[in-house]
Design an enzyme around this catalytic site. Structure first.
Site, PDB file in Angstrom:
ATOM      1  N   ASP A  37       0.854  -1.194   0.000  1.00 57.40           N
ATOM      2  CA  ASP A  37       0.000   0.000   0.000  1.00 57.40           C
ATOM      3  C   ASP A  37       0.889   1.243   0.000  1.00 57.40           C
ATOM      4  OD1 ASP A  37      -3.282   0.124   0.966  1.00 57.40           O
ATOM      5  OD2 ASP A  37      -2.176   2.016   0.879  1.00 57.40           O
ATOM      6  N   ASP A  58       3.385   1.606  -4.463  1.00 57.51           N
ATOM      7  CA  ASP A  58       2.462   2.397  -5.294  1.00 57.51           C
ATOM      8  C   ASP A  58       2.254   1.575  -6.555  1.00 57.51           C
ATOM      9  OD1 ASP A  58       1.256   4.024  -7.198  1.00 57.51           O
ATOM     10  OD2 ASP A  58       2.230   5.836  -6.461  1.00 57.51           O
ATOM     11  N   VAL A  59       1.050   1.060  -6.741  1.00 54.19           N
ATOM     12  CA  VAL A  59       0.819   0.087  -7.813  1.00 54.19           C
ATOM     13  C   VAL A  59       1.050   0.658  -9.209  1.00 54.19           C
ATOM     14  CG1 VAL A  59      -0.765  -1.382  -6.499  1.00 54.19           C
ATOM     15  CG2 VAL A  59      -1.687   0.539  -7.850  1.00 54.19           C
ATOM     16  N   ASN A  85      -6.060  -5.213  -5.693  1.00 52.43           N
ATOM     17  CA  ASN A  85      -7.240  -4.597  -5.063  1.00 52.43           C
ATOM     18  C   ASN A  85      -7.157  -3.071  -5.012  1.00 52.43           C
ATOM     19  OD1 ASN A  85      -9.499  -4.372  -2.887  1.00 52.43           O
ATOM     20  ND2 ASN A  85      -7.682  -3.510  -1.900  1.00 52.43           N
ATOM     21  N   TYR A 153     -14.251   6.036 -13.740  1.00 56.02           N
ATOM     22  CA  TYR A 153     -14.256   4.818 -12.902  1.00 56.02           C
ATOM     23  C   TYR A 153     -14.818   3.649 -13.694  1.00 56.02           C
ATOM     24  CZ  TYR A 153     -14.849   1.904  -8.729  1.00 56.02           C
ATOM     25  OH  TYR A 153     -14.784   0.895  -7.802  1.00 56.02           O
ATOM     26  N   LYS A 157     -12.810   0.213 -14.668  1.00 55.46           N
ATOM     27  CA  LYS A 157     -13.245  -1.087 -14.154  1.00 55.46           C
ATOM     28  C   LYS A 157     -13.672  -2.020 -15.296  1.00 55.46           C
ATOM     29  CE  LYS A 157     -12.269  -0.358  -9.870  1.00 55.46           C
ATOM     30  NZ  LYS A 157     -11.239  -1.149  -9.182  1.00 55.46           N
ATOM     31  N   THR A 190     -16.964   1.056   2.903  1.00 53.01           N
ATOM     32  CA  THR A 190     -15.523   1.250   3.145  1.00 53.01           C
ATOM     33  C   THR A 190     -15.199   2.746   3.110  1.00 53.01           C
ATOM     34  OG1 THR A 190     -14.722   1.366   0.858  1.00 53.01           O
ATOM     35  CG2 THR A 190     -15.099  -0.843   1.746  1.00 53.01           C
TER      36      THR A 190
HETATM   37  N1  NAD Z   1     -16.198   0.061  -1.670  1.00 50.14           N
HETATM   38  C1  NAD Z   1     -16.945  -0.182  -2.725  1.00 50.14           C
HETATM   39  O1  NAD Z   1     -18.160   0.075  -2.742  1.00 50.14           O
HETATM   40  C2  NAD Z   1     -16.331  -0.817  -3.946  1.00 50.14           C
HETATM   41  C3  NAD Z   1     -17.208  -1.348  -4.914  1.00 50.14           C
HETATM   42  C4  NAD Z   1     -16.674  -1.925  -6.066  1.00 50.14           C
HETATM   43  C5  NAD Z   1     -15.308  -2.002  -6.219  1.00 50.14           C
HETATM   44  N2  NAD Z   1     -14.483  -1.479  -5.270  1.00 50.14           N
HETATM   45  C6  NAD Z   1     -13.051  -1.574  -5.521  1.00 50.14           C
HETATM   46  O2  NAD Z   1     -12.442  -2.266  -4.446  1.00 50.14           O
HETATM   47  C7  NAD Z   1     -11.088  -1.844  -4.276  1.00 50.14           C
HETATM   48  C8  NAD Z   1     -10.864  -1.432  -2.839  1.00 50.14           C
HETATM   49  O3  NAD Z   1     -11.744  -0.369  -2.536  1.00 50.14           O
HETATM   50  P1  NAD Z   1     -12.095   0.085  -1.043  1.00 50.14           P
HETATM   51  O4  NAD Z   1     -13.524   0.440  -1.055  1.00 50.14           O
HETATM   52  O5  NAD Z   1     -11.585  -0.915  -0.089  1.00 50.14           O
HETATM   53  O6  NAD Z   1     -11.242   1.444  -0.983  1.00 50.14           O
HETATM   54  P2  NAD Z   1     -10.431   2.139   0.208  1.00 50.14           P
HETATM   55  O7  NAD Z   1     -10.283   3.559  -0.201  1.00 50.14           O
HETATM   56  O8  NAD Z   1     -11.066   1.829   1.531  1.00 50.14           O
HETATM   57  O9  NAD Z   1      -9.025   1.405   0.167  1.00 50.14           O
HETATM   58  C9  NAD Z   1      -8.180   1.526  -0.945  1.00 50.14           C
HETATM   59  C10 NAD Z   1      -6.751   1.251  -0.524  1.00 50.14           C
HETATM   60  O10 NAD Z   1      -5.923   1.361  -1.685  1.00 50.14           O
HETATM   61  C11 NAD Z   1      -4.781   2.128  -1.349  1.00 50.14           C
HETATM   62  N3  NAD Z   1      -4.247   2.776  -2.542  1.00 50.14           N
HETATM   63  C12 NAD Z   1      -4.757   3.832  -3.222  1.00 50.14           C
HETATM   64  N4  NAD Z   1      -3.952   4.143  -4.252  1.00 50.14           N
HETATM   65  C13 NAD Z   1      -2.918   3.266  -4.220  1.00 50.14           C
HETATM   66  C14 NAD Z   1      -1.767   3.070  -5.007  1.00 50.14           C
HETATM   67  N5  NAD Z   1      -1.479   3.884  -6.043  1.00 50.14           N
HETATM   68  N6  NAD Z   1      -0.934   2.049  -4.711  1.00 50.14           N
HETATM   69  C15 NAD Z   1      -1.195   1.235  -3.645  1.00 50.14           C
HETATM   70  N7  NAD Z   1      -2.252   1.388  -2.840  1.00 50.14           N
HETATM   71  C16 NAD Z   1      -3.114   2.383  -3.133  1.00 50.14           C
HETATM   72  C17 NAD Z   1      -5.258   3.134  -0.301  1.00 50.14           C
HETATM   73  O11 NAD Z   1      -4.185   3.663   0.456  1.00 50.14           O
HETATM   74  C18 NAD Z   1      -6.213   2.257   0.511  1.00 50.14           C
HETATM   75  O12 NAD Z   1      -5.513   1.579   1.532  1.00 50.14           O
HETATM   76  C19 NAD Z   1     -10.903  -0.699  -5.287  1.00 50.14           C
HETATM   77  O13 NAD Z   1     -10.280  -1.213  -6.450  1.00 50.14           O
HETATM   78  C20 NAD Z   1     -12.310  -0.248  -5.573  1.00 50.14           C
HETATM   79  O14 NAD Z   1     -12.433   0.363  -6.832  1.00 50.14           O
HETATM   80  C21 NAD Z   1     -14.966  -0.893  -4.138  1.00 50.14           C
END
Ligand code: NAD
Length: 258
Positions: A37, A58-59, A85, A153, A157, A190
């Site tokens: 992360d 950083d991905v 993720n 977005y 996706k 989240t």
């Molecule tokens: N929460 C939802 O409703 C939802 C729905 C569909 C898909 N998603 C997807 O699920 C995944 C996780 O989402 P979440 O809701 O847990 O988000 P979140 O914001 O709670 O967590 C995301 C994490 O990714 C990290 N991050 C951000 N940019 C980064 C980078 N460049 N390199 C490494 N780490 C990085 C952040 O520091 C954080 O810890 C995402 O891909 C999101 O698009 C979420």
């Protein structure tokens, strides 16, 4: 027996939300977990709490993927699971798109996933005893059906959805035993939505809007998504590759408003 006993797993974006839930569930199921992360403070705290290992990642930066995978190879000599993720929201609707934001979104949500597949996949090919592994790409139900509200977005996706199939076929046709699947969560509770929770009224409005998108009538909980990742990480899913796994409380099943 634990479902991920002896598996070496790397989960990006593991410092919050869905990623954190996966880190904790995978640890409970016996995996050795590397949590990558950009948020070192939260990532290190979660890793310490559940016995995972934090990696700065950083991905969107290829050299950081190279360093992360080299570290895992040095420590463990193999890699069994990558969960791509880490992800961010979004650009807003077409008429307001800022190109710098668009580019950053694609760098994290698309390039970041590709790099995880590329570098994770290369180590999986070198696993002792022959290639093996499971790559899990976190897309969204917004990668299957579009939203006008966040053009970028949905675009990223959707890209993850088809990239996953391309990579799965690539591995399979080369005779590699590496699977690659996508997960499509619906609205899940989240911190990703925090920017829209500036006060109680805004937060209640957001929850109502999100709930309306879900026939089950509630937001998902991170652990409910983590269980799908667990299935795909485990050998229970050994015949699944190139497939999309929707976990959205029925959101993509309903015609709008019906
Ligand atoms: N929460 C939802 O409703 C939802 C729905 C569909 C898909 N998603 C997807 O699920 C995944 C996780 O989402 P979440 O809701 O847990 O988000 P979140 O914001 O709670 O967590 C995301 C994490 O990714 C990290 N991050 C951000 N940019 C980064 C980078 N460049 N390199 C490494 N780490 C990085 C952040 O520091 C954080 O810890 C995402 O891909 C999101 O698009 C979420």
């Amino acid at each position: 027996m634990a479902r991920l006993e002896n598996k070496i797993c790397l989960i990006s974006g593991g410092a919050s939300g869905l990623g954190e839930a996966m880190v904790r569930l995978f640890r409970e199921e016996g995996a050795e977990v590397y949590l990558g992360d950009i948020d070192a403070a939260r990532g290190e705290a979660i890793a310490e709490d559940c016995g995972a290992i934090f990696l700065p990642l950083d991905v969107s930066e290829e050299d950081q993927w190279v360093a992360a995978v080299e570290r895992i190879e040095k420590d463990r000599g193999r890699l069994d699971v990558v969960v791509n993720n880490a992800g961010i929201l979004g650009t807003g609707p077409l008429e307001t798109i800022d190109v710098a934001r668009w580019d950053r979104l694609f760098a994290v949500n698309v390039t970041g996933v590709m790099l995880g597949c590329k570098h994770g996949g290369m180590l999986m090919q070198r696993n002792p005893g022959g290639s093996s592994g499971s790559i899990i790409n976190i897309s969204s139900n917004a990668g299957i059906l579009a939203t006008a509200a966040d053009c970028g977005y949905s675009a990223t996706k959707g890209a993850v959805r088809l990239m996953t199939k391309s990579i799965a076929i690539n591995f399979a046709r080369r005779g590699l035993s590496i699977r690659c699947n996508s997960v499509h969560p619906g609205p899940t509770d989240t911190p990703i939505f925090e920017p829209w929770r500036s006060n109680e009224k805004a937060s209640a409005q957001l929850d109502a809007t999100l709930r309306e998108m879900v026939p089950l009538g509630r937001l998902g909980q991170p652990r409910e998504i983590a269980h799908m990742a667990l299935y795909l990480a485990s050998d229970d899913s050994s015949f699944s590759t190139g497939s999309e796994f929707v976990v959205d409380g029925g959101g993509t099943s309903a015609l709008a408003g019906m």
